[in-house]
Design an enzyme around this catalytic site. Structure first.
Site, short mmCIF file in Angstrom:
data_model
loop_
_atom_site.label_atom_id
_atom_site.label_comp_id
_atom_site.label_asym_id
_atom_site.label_seq_id
_atom_site.Cartn_x
_atom_site.Cartn_y
_atom_site.Cartn_z
N HIS A 175 9.33 8.07 -27.68
CA HIS A 175 8.40 8.88 -27.00
C HIS A 175 8.72 10.23 -27.42
CE1 HIS A 175 5.85 10.80 -23.99
NE2 HIS A 175 6.92 11.61 -23.42
N HIS B 86 1.29 11.07 -28.32
CA HIS B 86 1.18 9.68 -27.90
C HIS B 86 0.35 8.77 -28.77
CE1 HIS B 86 1.41 10.86 -23.04
NE2 HIS B 86 2.60 10.31 -23.68
N ARG C 297 0.73 -1.25 0.00
CA ARG C 297 0.13 0.17 -0.05
C ARG C 297 0.65 1.32 -0.03
NH1 ARG C 297 -3.26 -3.48 3.41
NH2 ARG C 297 -5.21 -3.79 2.23
N GLU D 118 -2.62 17.77 -11.66
CA GLU D 118 -3.09 17.88 -13.00
C GLU D 118 -4.29 18.30 -13.03
OE1 GLU D 118 -2.90 15.39 -16.88
OE2 GLU D 118 -0.80 15.94 -16.54
N HIS E 32 2.16 16.21 -26.28
CA HIS E 32 1.88 14.78 -26.21
C HIS E 32 0.52 14.09 -26.53
CE1 HIS E 32 5.16 15.76 -23.65
NE2 HIS E 32 5.25 14.60 -22.93
N ASN F 135 1.80 18.96 -20.97
CA ASN F 135 1.23 17.75 -21.94
C ASN F 135 1.58 18.51 -23.40
OD1 ASN F 135 0.65 15.65 -20.25
ND2 ASN F 135 -1.24 16.65 -19.57
N GLU G 128 11.89 17.03 -25.19
CA GLU G 128 11.16 17.47 -23.97
C GLU G 128 11.65 18.70 -23.40
OE1 GLU G 128 8.15 16.42 -22.33
OE2 GLU G 128 8.23 14.54 -22.98
N ARG H 1 -0.98 22.12 -14.43
CA ARG H 1 0.08 20.89 -15.05
C ARG H 1 -0.32 20.53 -16.30
NH1 ARG H 1 2.51 16.23 -11.11
NH2 ARG H 1 3.57 15.08 -12.97
N LYS I 121 9.49 22.53 -14.07
CA LYS I 121 8.55 21.55 -13.75
C LYS I 121 8.36 21.43 -12.14
CE LYS I 121 7.13 16.82 -14.78
NZ LYS I 121 7.29 15.43 -15.41
N LYS J 172 4.21 11.27 -11.51
CA LYS J 172 3.64 10.62 -12.47
C LYS J 172 4.16 9.37 -12.51
CE LYS J 172 1.07 13.68 -15.50
NZ LYS J 172 0.75 14.06 -16.95
#
Length: 357
Positions: free
Chosen positions: A264, A252, A121, A237, A248, A245, A185, A241, A227, A143
């Site tokens: 990527h 993606h 957990r 997000e 992306h 993206n 990036e 935030r 960042k 993330k």
């Protein structure tokens, strides 16, 4: 050593950026005592390069650690890999007082971070990113996640590391494609946040490609600072935030439609130009700005066009399953100038078709 902090209250953590800092991880962890012992999670490629070295560094500092590996490749960023690693940890007796070290690129960080968020957990984890892309982006911000056949990163969690150690010397082992993927990036940060940084990247291309240490440290530090600032304001997000993206959404989809043969970062390069073209079509971006974005990407040797052999219907299928969609509407991050973007779901199918075709 450059050191930043991601400001998240009692979950704040440092980002250490320094040539050779991998050799100091043992001494750092012996002071912080994040875990009683450590599970070093790495892919089969990076484990060969740095696995034994890191285990020896930890052992010299009196820290107990063991290596756990998975087969390298985006295609192995799956729940099955996480389950297998969790079973290995359980069989080795790892408990909630132990910790995980993610040693590798973005795939490893995503897998190891998600594993850490779920095992017992939740146990602590540390990021040691070994690719430029992971150093400037995925290792910071918490993330984590894995892919499904239906789309990329559809299962995961926001789970922050306890520390990030960025050793720029490991970049010497990257091939050209991986370096370019990271630089895409990097350029993203200039477009979304900082025109001065964008100009720096235009001027310093040769020294960046030469991996000149002071330039690389400055570059990575600026990316991580941007960042960290964004994540501190919007960890999960909910708003700001989302600008991270940029490139992306279509990127993606292109990556998925290529069966992940296109790495990527290079898919993001294509996605950044596609998003800028959408902004042109919506009347929110000047042509000279699109030209400037396209020019810097081309100057760095990155692709800017969607490969002609990719199935456009498949790209649109991936767009429909984008995890950032709200009520079935895909959200796009579009630039309106260098250093500024906006978020919109007001993008018609016709506009998307014009950009894809």
């Amino acid at each position: 050593m450059a050191e930043l902090r991601v400001g998240l209250g009692d979950r704040s953590y440092p980002i250490h950026i320094e040539p050779g800092c991998l050799d100091r991880v043992g001494a750092e962890l012996s002071k912080s005592r994040i875990g009683n012992r450590y599970a070093v999670v790495s892919d089969s490629n990076v484990a060969k390069l740095y696995g034994e070295r890191l285990l020896n560094i930890l052992d010299s500092a009196g820290i107990s650690a063991r290596m756990f590996t998975f087969v390298a490749g985006e295609e192995n960023k799956t729940m099955a890999t996480v389950t297998d690693l969790a079973s290995q940890l359980a069989r080795a007796g790892y408990d909630r007082h132990d910790a995980i070290i993610a040693l590798g690129g973005g795939v490893t960080g995503d897998i190891a971070g998600f594993l850490a968020s779920a095992y017992m957990r939740g146990i602590p984890f540390i990021q040691i990113p070994t690719t430029l892309l992971s150093q400037v982006d995925s290792s910071v911000g918490g993330k984590t996640g894995v892919d499904l056949p239906e789309g990329k990163n559809l299962v995961g969690a926001f789970y922050q590391p306890r520390a990030v150690y960025i050793d720029i010397e490991v970049l010497q082992t990257l091939d050209d494609q991986e370096l370019l993927g990271g630089l895409a990036e990097v350029i993203k940060y200039g477009v979304i946040w900082d025109e001065g940084f964008f100009t720096f990247l235009e001027k310093e291309r040769e020294r960046i490609f030469s991996l000149t240490p002071e330039v690389i440290v400055d570059m990575i530090t600026r990316c991580c600072a941007i960042k960290a600032e964004v994540v501190a304001e919007d960890e999960r997000e909910g708003g700001l935030r989302k600008i991270l993206n940029y490139g992306h959404t279509i990127g993606h989809a292109v990556e998925g439609a290529s069966s992940f043969q296109l790495i990527h970062g290079l898919a993001v390069s294509i996605g950044m130009v596609a998003a800028a073209r959408l902004s042109i079509l919506k009347g929110t971006l000047a042509q000279d700005v699109l030209d400037r974005i396209t020019s810097i990407l081309i100057s760095y040797g990155m692709p800017t066009e969607i490969p002609g052999d990719l199935d456009r219907a498949e790209i649109k299928r991936y767009l429909k399953t984008d995890k950032k969609a709200v009520s079935g509407k895909v959200q796009f991050v579009l630039p309106d100038k260098i250093g500024s973007t906006y978020i919109t779901d007001d993008v018609s199918v016709d506009l998307i078709d014009q950009v894809l075709n």
